[in-house]
Enzyme design. Sequence first.
Site, short mmCIF file in Angstrom:
data_model
loop_
_atom_site.label_atom_id
_atom_site.label_comp_id
_atom_site.label_asym_id
_atom_site.label_seq_id
_atom_site.Cartn_x
_atom_site.Cartn_y
_atom_site.Cartn_z
N CYS A 42 -2.15 -0.41 7.43
CA CYS A 42 -1.35 0.81 7.35
C CYS A 42 -1.36 1.56 8.67
O CYS A 42 -0.34 2.11 9.09
CB CYS A 42 -1.85 1.69 6.21
SG CYS A 42 -1.59 0.90 4.59
N GLU A 85 1.00 3.89 1.82
CA GLU A 85 1.51 4.28 3.13
C GLU A 85 2.71 3.44 3.55
O GLU A 85 3.72 3.96 4.04
CB GLU A 85 0.43 4.16 4.21
CG GLU A 85 -0.80 5.00 3.96
CD GLU A 85 -1.93 4.23 3.27
OE1 GLU A 85 -1.68 3.55 2.24
OE2 GLU A 85 -3.08 4.33 3.74
N CYS A 92 -6.07 2.07 6.00
CA CYS A 92 -6.69 0.82 6.43
C CYS A 92 -6.01 0.35 7.73
O CYS A 92 -5.06 0.96 8.20
CB CYS A 92 -6.54 -0.24 5.34
SG CYS A 92 -4.84 -0.85 5.13
N HIS A 149 0.85 -1.18 0.00
CA HIS A 149 0.00 0.00 0.00
C HIS A 149 0.89 1.23 0.00
O HIS A 149 2.03 1.20 0.47
CB HIS A 149 -0.89 0.02 1.24
CG HIS A 149 -1.99 -1.00 1.21
ND1 HIS A 149 -3.08 -0.94 2.04
CD2 HIS A 149 -2.16 -2.11 0.44
CE1 HIS A 149 -3.88 -1.95 1.79
NE2 HIS A 149 -3.35 -2.68 0.83
#
Length: 177
Positions: free
Chosen positions: A90, A59, A87, A57
Amino acid sequence: MGQVVTSDEEGMRLALQLAAQAAEAGEVPVGAVVVLDGKVVGQGANAPITGLDPTAHAEILAIRDAATRIGNYRLSGATLYVTVEPCSMCAGAIVHSRVARVVYGCTEPKAGVVESAETFFTKPFLNHRTETLGGVLAEECSALMTAFFARRREGKKKLRSASPVADTIQTRGGEDQ
């Protein structure tokens, strides 16, 4: 790298550029930038599909990049700018890396854990407190996501009408990347 960031809007604009790059690569358009002492020290664009890595992801990639660049897995004092509400995965990485502040654009009703599906950063068991600010350039961040998924749905419609086998292929994958 090392670009100076003087406002939350400026940080979010950099994250939006990375999100657009993710979209061009066929990834869900999320971009993230880590700023420490007013300078960009890390960046990431969503890449779980192209990287064959469910943890890729934006992040996570930005945090990894920043930690490598500064030579420390702790990002104390850093601000993470991300186009979409983080999410749970993260959020955990944000806490473990000791990011001081998370600034995000639009909410993520299904999986966002700052304010939408959960309020992770307020949990009493956490050993680090992260400040959060949502809604920075929210309309632009949301528009990028909406346009991406509209194109994706249109592509699936075209594929389905082109081949009866395509329906079977399409139902095996989801939109949860």
